[in-house]
Design a protein around this motif. Sequence first.
Motif, PDB file in Angstrom:
ATOM      1  N   ASP A 126       0.818  -1.123  -0.043  1.00 48.89           N
ATOM      2  CA  ASP A 126      -0.096   0.047   0.024  1.00 48.89           C
ATOM      3  C   ASP A 126       0.666   1.108  -0.037  1.00 48.89           C
ATOM      4  O   ASP A 126       0.375   2.328  -0.336  1.00 48.89           O
ATOM      5  N   LEU A 127       2.005   1.189   0.410  1.00 43.12           N
ATOM      6  CA  LEU A 127       2.997   2.288   0.402  1.00 43.12           C
ATOM      7  C   LEU A 127       3.157   2.944  -0.930  1.00 43.12           C
ATOM      8  O   LEU A 127       3.513   1.933  -1.867  1.00 43.12           O
ATOM      9  N   PRO A 128       3.293   4.047  -1.167  1.00 45.79           N
ATOM     10  CA  PRO A 128       3.794   4.447  -2.677  1.00 45.79           C
ATOM     11  C   PRO A 128       5.214   3.999  -2.723  1.00 45.79           C
ATOM     12  O   PRO A 128       6.004   3.865  -1.972  1.00 45.79           O
ATOM     13  N   TYR A 129       5.471   3.168  -3.800  1.00 45.16           N
ATOM     14  CA  TYR A 129       6.486   2.362  -4.338  1.00 45.16           C
ATOM     15  C   TYR A 129       7.142   2.898  -5.854  1.00 45.16           C
ATOM     16  O   TYR A 129       6.534   3.177  -6.501  1.00 45.16           O
ATOM     17  N   ARG A 130       8.593   2.635  -5.569  1.00 45.65           N
ATOM     18  CA  ARG A 130       9.601   2.762  -6.967  1.00 45.65           C
ATOM     19  C   ARG A 130      10.467   1.694  -7.000  1.00 45.65           C
ATOM     20  O   ARG A 130      11.138   1.273  -5.883  1.00 45.65           O
ATOM     21  N   ARG A 131      10.299   1.027  -8.141  1.00 46.77           N
ATOM     22  CA  ARG A 131      11.402   0.186  -8.392  1.00 46.77           C
ATOM     23  C   ARG A 131      12.652   0.752  -8.765  1.00 46.77           C
ATOM     24  O   ARG A 131      12.678   1.731  -9.765  1.00 46.77           O
ATOM     25  N   ILE A 132      13.745   0.493  -8.358  1.00 49.67           N
ATOM     26  CA  ILE A 132      14.891   0.792  -8.502  1.00 49.67           C
ATOM     27  C   ILE A 132      15.404   0.469 -10.030  1.00 49.67           C
ATOM     28  O   ILE A 132      15.314  -0.572 -10.558  1.00 49.67           O
ATOM     29  N   ARG A 133      15.915   1.649 -10.907  1.00 44.67           N
ATOM     30  CA  ARG A 133      16.427   1.277 -12.299  1.00 44.67           C
ATOM     31  C   ARG A 133      17.707   2.019 -12.353  1.00 44.67           C
ATOM     32  O   ARG A 133      18.353   2.602 -11.504  1.00 44.67           O
ATOM     33  N   LYS A 134      18.269   1.601 -13.469  1.00 50.26           N
ATOM     34  CA  LYS A 134      19.690   1.943 -13.603  1.00 50.26           C
ATOM     35  C   LYS A 134      19.708   3.418 -13.491  1.00 50.26           C
ATOM     36  O   LYS A 134      18.925   4.211 -14.317  1.00 50.26           O
ATOM     37  N   GLY A 135      20.846   4.118 -12.922  1.00 51.70           N
ATOM     38  CA  GLY A 135      20.930   5.652 -12.947  1.00 51.70           C
ATOM     39  C   GLY A 135      20.132   6.386 -11.707  1.00 51.70           C
ATOM     40  O   GLY A 135      20.285   7.317 -11.675  1.00 51.70           O
ATOM     41  N   ASP A 136      19.499   5.556 -10.799  1.00 55.09           N
ATOM     42  CA  ASP A 136      18.730   6.024  -9.587  1.00 55.09           C
ATOM     43  C   ASP A 136      19.866   6.076  -8.536  1.00 55.09           C
ATOM     44  O   ASP A 136      20.448   5.335  -8.393  1.00 55.09           O
ATOM     45  N   PHE A 137      19.695   7.273  -7.995  1.00 58.04           N
ATOM     46  CA  PHE A 137      20.385   7.801  -6.947  1.00 58.04           C
ATOM     47  C   PHE A 137      19.404   8.352  -5.674  1.00 58.04           C
ATOM     48  O   PHE A 137      18.345   8.823  -5.925  1.00 58.04           O
ATOM     49  N   TRP A 138      19.987   8.293  -4.468  1.00 56.10           N
ATOM     50  CA  TRP A 138      19.405   9.160  -3.448  1.00 56.10           C
ATOM     51  C   TRP A 138      20.631  10.204  -3.377  1.00 56.10           C
ATOM     52  O   TRP A 138      21.532  10.086  -2.947  1.00 56.10           O
ATOM     53  N   VAL A 139      19.981  11.569  -3.585  1.00 58.24           N
ATOM     54  CA  VAL A 139      20.895  12.633  -3.623  1.00 58.24           C
ATOM     55  C   VAL A 139      21.191  13.026  -2.300  1.00 58.24           C
ATOM     56  O   VAL A 139      20.670  13.362  -1.381  1.00 58.24           O
ATOM     57  N   GLN A 140      22.649  13.230  -2.060  1.00 59.01           N
ATOM     58  CA  GLN A 140      23.315  13.609  -0.996  1.00 59.01           C
ATOM     59  C   GLN A 140      24.209  14.970  -1.253  1.00 59.01           C
ATOM     60  O   GLN A 140      25.043  15.236  -0.507  1.00 59.01           O
ATOM     61  N   ASP A 141      23.956  15.468  -2.327  1.00 58.89           N
ATOM     62  CA  ASP A 141      24.856  16.774  -2.632  1.00 58.89           C
ATOM     63  C   ASP A 141      24.205  17.908  -2.222  1.00 58.89           C
ATOM     64  O   ASP A 141      23.110  18.148  -2.405  1.00 58.89           O
ATOM     65  N   ASN A 142      24.832  18.423  -1.064  1.00 52.61           N
ATOM     66  CA  ASN A 142      24.547  19.651  -0.307  1.00 52.61           C
ATOM     67  C   ASN A 142      24.216  20.739  -1.069  1.00 52.61           C
ATOM     68  O   ASN A 142      23.397  21.737  -1.062  1.00 52.61           O
ATOM     69  N   ALA A 143      24.587  20.757  -2.438  1.00 50.76           N
ATOM     70  CA  ALA A 143      24.572  21.967  -3.724  1.00 50.76           C
ATOM     71  C   ALA A 143      23.391  22.115  -4.387  1.00 50.76           C
ATOM     72  O   ALA A 143      22.974  22.640  -5.132  1.00 50.76           O
ATOM     73  N   SER A 144      22.628  20.626  -4.323  1.00 51.24           N
ATOM     74  CA  SER A 144      21.399  20.387  -5.129  1.00 51.24           C
ATOM     75  C   SER A 144      20.298  20.797  -4.521  1.00 51.24           C
ATOM     76  O   SER A 144      20.058  20.399  -3.168  1.00 51.24           O
ATOM     77  N   ASP A 145      19.295  21.268  -5.325  1.00 54.64           N
ATOM     78  CA  ASP A 145      17.924  21.621  -4.849  1.00 54.64           C
ATOM     79  C   ASP A 145      17.246  20.359  -4.305  1.00 54.64           C
ATOM     80  O   ASP A 145      16.230  20.382  -3.762  1.00 54.64           O
TER      81      ASP A 145
END
Length: 240
Positions: A126-145
């Motif tokens: 039931d939770l909103p879900y996203r399947r991992i694809r090539k090129g997927d990241f979790w952004v940790q760039d402090n300069a990024s919006d």
Amino acid sequence: MRRAAIVLLLLAALLPAAPAAATASAEAAPSYRARTVTLDGVGVRLRRNTRQVVTVNHTSGHRARVVLWMLRKGRWVAGLRTTDGRIGYGGLVAGTKRRQGTGTTPTGTYDLRSAFGTHRRTSAWDLPYRRIRKGDFWVQDNASDFYNRYRNQRQGGFRWWLPSSHDDASERLTDYGRQYEYSIVLDYNWSQVRRRGSGIFLHVNGRGATAGCVSAPRSMLRKLMNRLDPDRDPVIAIGR
């Protein structure tokens, strides 16, 4: 008598109607106060309609006890449970004092807002879900919006090419196929305070401590994916 009746009718028409609608509205939307309960020794700050809670009670070293609680007939009942939970190699720290790259797990109560993983979505989730694809990241760039957000490198907006040794390197999700087979997102630092850290999840155990997330055995994550329901305002509470 006829004239008196007419006068009474006119007066009734001029008087304000009884506030029936206002009374019904107030009963339908009562005021709410946030509540705190203690489950397995962990303080939990409940949301408006919270009926599911995951507690993480630090036991020793990087180990923790992880329990799923459900509200039934006004009582919190323990369901899933494991003593093989893990926390960050840096231990626990208050969420407001956490710093990126310290390997610490933030204490406090956080919403379980969505999930991602390596499998195709099933109808039981039931939770909103996203399947991992090539090129997927979790952004940790402090300069990024898009700091502390899920994003694909083709969308741009962050320096996905930075080496893992860089302070602003983002996390390539395909590099963690074992841990992120099932991963549930905490809303820790969703307001994007820079340097406070990003990418805090509840995911499958790796070989040892996490880098700041909470992890549990694969079997428990599979069951959590089937049971967590956004309509029940699920939260996770992390404590000592």
